[in-house]
Scaffold this motif. Structure first.
Motif, short mmCIF file in Angstrom:
data_model
loop_
_atom_site.label_atom_id
_atom_site.label_comp_id
_atom_site.label_asym_id
_atom_site.label_seq_id
_atom_site.Cartn_x
_atom_site.Cartn_y
_atom_site.Cartn_z
N UNK A 15 39.81 38.32 46.63
CA UNK A 15 38.64 37.52 46.36
C UNK A 15 38.79 36.95 44.73
N UNK A 16 38.02 36.19 44.60
CA UNK A 16 38.07 36.40 42.81
C UNK A 16 36.99 35.99 42.10
N UNK A 17 36.01 36.52 40.79
CA UNK A 17 35.92 36.88 39.79
C UNK A 17 36.22 36.08 38.81
N UNK A 18 35.45 34.44 38.88
CA UNK A 18 35.53 33.61 37.79
C UNK A 18 34.44 34.04 36.59
N UNK A 19 34.95 33.98 35.59
CA UNK A 19 33.48 33.83 35.09
C UNK A 19 33.32 33.22 33.61
N UNK A 20 32.10 32.61 33.13
CA UNK A 20 32.58 32.26 31.82
C UNK A 20 31.83 32.87 31.05
N UNK A 21 32.97 33.54 29.53
CA UNK A 21 32.56 35.42 28.60
C UNK A 21 31.18 34.33 27.70
N UNK A 31 34.40 36.47 48.71
CA UNK A 31 33.77 37.93 49.37
C UNK A 31 33.28 38.49 50.20
N UNK A 32 34.06 39.60 50.38
CA UNK A 32 33.90 40.17 51.76
C UNK A 32 32.23 40.65 51.88
N UNK A 33 32.11 41.00 52.87
CA UNK A 33 30.17 41.43 53.18
C UNK A 33 29.71 42.84 52.11
N UNK A 34 30.91 43.41 51.66
CA UNK A 34 30.08 44.65 51.16
C UNK A 34 30.87 44.21 49.56
N UNK A 35 29.01 43.46 48.67
CA UNK A 35 29.73 43.15 47.72
C UNK A 35 29.39 43.57 46.68
N UNK A 36 29.06 44.64 46.86
CA UNK A 36 28.80 45.72 45.67
C UNK A 36 29.89 45.81 44.88
N UNK A 37 30.63 45.51 45.29
CA UNK A 37 31.94 45.51 44.17
C UNK A 37 32.70 44.84 43.27
N UNK A 39 29.28 42.85 42.38
CA UNK A 39 28.13 43.32 41.66
C UNK A 39 28.61 43.80 40.25
N UNK A 40 29.23 44.98 40.48
CA UNK A 40 29.68 46.25 39.49
C UNK A 40 30.40 46.06 38.65
N UNK A 41 31.16 44.83 39.12
CA UNK A 41 32.83 44.35 38.29
C UNK A 41 32.29 43.77 36.86
N UNK A 42 30.82 42.41 37.86
CA UNK A 42 30.52 41.34 36.80
C UNK A 42 29.38 41.76 35.53
N UNK A 43 28.67 43.16 36.51
CA UNK A 43 27.69 43.88 35.48
C UNK A 43 29.07 44.87 34.14
N UNK A 44 29.88 44.73 34.67
CA UNK A 44 31.07 45.79 33.88
C UNK A 44 31.67 44.73 32.67
N UNK A 45 31.64 43.35 32.83
CA UNK A 45 32.11 42.47 32.42
C UNK A 45 31.12 41.44 31.38
N UNK A 46 29.75 41.99 31.85
CA UNK A 46 28.69 41.77 31.46
C UNK A 46 27.86 40.14 31.92
#
Length: 142
Positions: A15-21, A31-37, A39-46
């Protein structure tokens, strides 16, 4: 642009998390069904996950697209390619989902994803060409 590949080696799935900083917005691809990983990574990166998309209909694992839409407020981008037998039926008529076709673009802050029809694995399979239009890039941390 923030880009992170998230691998599940037990499924050989990425899966890929792509963001505009600059704007703090992000999208998750496949994403896989367990989305916590994610959500947590996104939060860590702001970042806040505002959108989600699959590259194709997954038969080998449960997609987390609906989870992110229904429980976390993300907008779904679903392929309208491949014909009537290759559609995400749950998304039909859902205002939180937008159909995408070859040549369409998705804007996540100042990051653009251009939809490219790349059938082969499945008839509706799409890829995304990423372009950062000033999203505040920083070095990728591995």
């Amino acid at each position: 642009m923030y880009l992170k590949q998230i691998t599940d080696p037990s499924l050989a799935q990425n899966a890929y998390l792509i963001g505009c900083q600059r704007t703090g917005e992000a999208i998750v691809i496949d994403p896989e069904r367990d989305v916590d990983r994610y959500l947590n990574l996104a939060k860590e990166e702001g970042l806040k996950i505002v959108a989600v998309a699959d590259t194709h209909i997954h038969a080998d694992y449960l997609s987390g697209v609906r989870e992110l839409v229904e429980h976390h407020g993300a907008k779904a981008y679903v392929t309208a390619e491949g014909g009537p037998d290759w559609q995400m039926e749950w998304a039909k008529g859902d205002p939180r989902a937008q159909e995408i076709r070859h040549g369409d673009t998705i804007a996540i802050g100042k990051v653009e994803l251009k939809v490219l029809l790349t059938p082969g694995h499945t008839p509706e399979h799409v890829s995304y060409l990423l372009t950062d239009y000033g999203g505040g890039a920083s070095p990728l941390r591995c």
